[in-house]
Write a protein that holds these residues in place. Sequence first.
Motif, PDB file in Angstrom:
ATOM      1  N   THR A  96      -8.723  -3.368 -20.911  1.00 23.18           N
ATOM      2  CA  THR A  96      -8.181  -4.573 -20.298  1.00 23.18           C
ATOM      3  C   THR A  96      -8.054  -4.370 -18.790  1.00 23.18           C
ATOM      4  O   THR A  96      -8.195  -3.259 -18.297  1.00 23.18           O
ATOM      5  CB  THR A  96      -6.803  -4.933 -20.887  1.00 23.18           C
ATOM      6  N   ASP A  97      -7.807  -5.455 -18.087  1.00 17.82           N
ATOM      7  CA  ASP A  97      -7.689  -5.386 -16.633  1.00 17.82           C
ATOM      8  C   ASP A  97      -6.267  -4.970 -16.275  1.00 17.82           C
ATOM      9  O   ASP A  97      -5.511  -5.716 -15.644  1.00 17.82           O
ATOM     10  CB  ASP A  97      -8.036  -6.741 -16.019  1.00 17.82           C
ATOM     11  N   GLY A  98      -5.912  -3.750 -16.699  1.00 21.17           N
ATOM     12  CA  GLY A  98      -4.566  -3.241 -16.478  1.00 21.17           C
ATOM     13  C   GLY A  98      -4.494  -2.307 -15.285  1.00 21.17           C
ATOM     14  O   GLY A  98      -5.483  -2.028 -14.604  1.00 21.17           O
ATOM     15  N   VAL A  99      -3.293  -1.785 -15.043  1.00 22.57           N
ATOM     16  CA  VAL A  99      -3.060  -0.920 -13.890  1.00 22.57           C
ATOM     17  C   VAL A  99      -3.705   0.451 -14.089  1.00 22.57           C
ATOM     18  O   VAL A  99      -4.326   0.997 -13.176  1.00 22.57           O
ATOM     19  CB  VAL A  99      -1.543  -0.769 -13.644  1.00 22.57           C
ATOM     20  N   VAL A 100      -3.584   1.027 -15.292  1.00 24.25           N
ATOM     21  CA  VAL A 100      -4.123   2.361 -15.572  1.00 24.25           C
ATOM     22  C   VAL A 100      -5.561   2.211 -16.042  1.00 24.25           C
ATOM     23  O   VAL A 100      -5.823   1.756 -17.160  1.00 24.25           O
ATOM     24  CB  VAL A 100      -3.275   3.092 -16.631  1.00 24.25           C
ATOM     25  N   LYS A 101      -6.505   2.585 -15.199  1.00 24.73           N
ATOM     26  CA  LYS A 101      -7.917   2.329 -15.475  1.00 24.73           C
ATOM     27  C   LYS A 101      -8.461   3.182 -16.617  1.00 24.73           C
ATOM     28  O   LYS A 101      -9.490   2.842 -17.213  1.00 24.73           O
ATOM     29  CB  LYS A 101      -8.751   2.589 -14.214  1.00 24.73           C
ATOM     30  N   THR A 102      -7.789   4.299 -16.956  1.00 20.43           N
ATOM     31  CA  THR A 102      -8.275   5.168 -18.031  1.00 20.43           C
ATOM     32  C   THR A 102      -7.682   4.801 -19.396  1.00 20.43           C
ATOM     33  O   THR A 102      -7.997   5.441 -20.396  1.00 20.43           O
ATOM     34  CB  THR A 102      -7.950   6.641 -17.721  1.00 20.43           C
ATOM     35  N   ASP A 103      -6.843   3.767 -19.445  1.00 24.12           N
ATOM     36  CA  ASP A 103      -6.297   3.308 -20.725  1.00 24.12           C
ATOM     37  C   ASP A 103      -7.388   2.606 -21.534  1.00 24.12           C
ATOM     38  O   ASP A 103      -8.157   1.806 -20.994  1.00 24.12           O
ATOM     39  CB  ASP A 103      -5.146   2.334 -20.504  1.00 24.12           C
TER      40      ASP A 103
ATOM     41  N   LEU B 282      -3.280   2.080 -28.297  1.00 25.54           N
ATOM     42  CA  LEU B 282      -3.443   2.480 -26.903  1.00 25.54           C
ATOM     43  C   LEU B 282      -3.701   3.981 -26.802  1.00 25.54           C
ATOM     44  O   LEU B 282      -2.955   4.791 -27.349  1.00 25.54           O
ATOM     45  CB  LEU B 282      -2.188   2.132 -26.103  1.00 25.54           C
ATOM     46  N   THR B 283      -4.783   4.347 -26.116  1.00 26.58           N
ATOM     47  CA  THR B 283      -5.111   5.758 -25.872  1.00 26.58           C
ATOM     48  C   THR B 283      -5.394   5.953 -24.386  1.00 26.58           C
ATOM     49  O   THR B 283      -5.643   4.997 -23.649  1.00 26.58           O
ATOM     50  CB  THR B 283      -6.351   6.200 -26.671  1.00 26.58           C
ATOM     51  N   ASN B 284      -5.368   7.210 -23.983  1.00 29.24           N
ATOM     52  CA  ASN B 284      -5.739   7.567 -22.614  1.00 29.24           C
ATOM     53  C   ASN B 284      -6.446   8.911 -22.662  1.00 29.24           C
ATOM     54  O   ASN B 284      -5.884   9.893 -23.148  1.00 29.24           O
ATOM     55  CB  ASN B 284      -4.505   7.633 -21.708  1.00 29.24           C
ATOM     56  N   ASN B 285      -7.691   8.929 -22.187  1.00 28.93           N
ATOM     57  CA  ASN B 285      -8.506  10.140 -22.253  1.00 28.93           C
ATOM     58  C   ASN B 285      -8.585  10.697 -23.673  1.00 28.93           C
ATOM     59  O   ASN B 285      -8.541  11.912 -23.892  1.00 28.93           O
ATOM     60  CB  ASN B 285      -7.977  11.205 -21.290  1.00 28.93           C
ATOM     61  N   GLY B 286      -8.678   9.792 -24.643  1.00 25.77           N
ATOM     62  CA  GLY B 286      -8.835  10.195 -26.034  1.00 25.77           C
ATOM     63  C   GLY B 286      -7.555  10.543 -26.760  1.00 25.77           C
ATOM     64  O   GLY B 286      -7.579  10.837 -27.961  1.00 25.77           O
ATOM     65  N   MET B 287      -6.411  10.478 -26.079  1.00 21.10           N
ATOM     66  CA  MET B 287      -5.135  10.837 -26.681  1.00 21.10           C
ATOM     67  C   MET B 287      -4.314   9.585 -26.959  1.00 21.10           C
ATOM     68  O   MET B 287      -4.166   8.714 -26.089  1.00 21.10           O
ATOM     69  CB  MET B 287      -4.351  11.778 -25.759  1.00 21.10           C
ATOM     70  N   ILE B 288      -3.773   9.489 -28.198  1.00 19.02           N
ATOM     71  CA  ILE B 288      -2.899   8.377 -28.540  1.00 19.02           C
ATOM     72  C   ILE B 288      -1.623   8.463 -27.713  1.00 19.02           C
ATOM     73  O   ILE B 288      -1.000   9.526 -27.616  1.00 19.02           O
ATOM     74  CB  ILE B 288      -2.566   8.391 -30.040  1.00 19.02           C
ATOM     75  N   GLN B 289      -1.242   7.355 -27.097  1.00 16.31           N
ATOM     76  CA  GLN B 289      -0.065   7.336 -26.235  1.00 16.31           C
ATOM     77  C   GLN B 289       1.218   7.122 -27.036  1.00 16.31           C
ATOM     78  O   GLN B 289       1.255   6.296 -27.958  1.00 16.31           O
ATOM     79  CB  GLN B 289      -0.209   6.240 -25.182  1.00 16.31           C
TER      80      GLN B 289
END
Length: 231
Positions: free
Chosen positions: A134-141, A167-174
């Motif tokens: 999505t067009d969110g703040v954290v580009k790696t989400d 929701l994940t970031n760099n392959g890790m579930i947040q």
Amino acid sequence: MFSLFRRTAAEVAESSLKALNMDGLRGWQKELPMATLRTPKDLEEWAIGSDKDIGGFSEASLDLTTHGTAKFHGRISLDLPVNQEIKQSGYAAIRTIPKAQTLFGTPCWDTSLFRYLALHVKGDKRKYFVNIQTDGVVKTDLFQHRLFLRTPGEWETVMIPFKDFILTNNGMIQEDQIEMFRQKVKTVGISLMDRQEGPFDIEIDWIKAINTEFTEGDMDRVPPPSSNEKA
């Protein structure tokens, strides 16, 4: 700069046309086409990546088939690159390329009026994931969900509720899960990171946001009464 203003003018024209057509008041819609993979021009709107980008040895390609769809295929290698800072390898992915920015930002898909992301695909027995940015703040989400294939080797339409994406970031579930900003879906894609060496092969025809006859986004749509029912 001229191209930026031209894209902005096109965006304003499209928004004005939607307003004139009263798109926001049309109510229930069955589907929102997001991507097709049937022509060379369609494939120009997709980006391909793998661990080869960081020195790994996996191979990934996106090509047209003879029957008018696209095939995401290649071979996964778990061999580590020479760079000793890289501790894990073995992945491949494709995604749509974000649309060019205008003065109003990046044009996105508004999927808020639809319940499912649907993909018409024919895959193998590998464990693929569907990714939404999505067009969110954290580009790696990334919002991710398993692409469960019921009939590997045959065409099928897979429907995934938007609410089921994680929701994940760099392959890790947040740990802190947030609701997807469905009004601003920037990209959609497919990835393979099942840590299994060997070939992979999945064909893609189209991707859409859809409702069924009985759904209207996250609301249930009440079917109209039959002619036999009393008012």
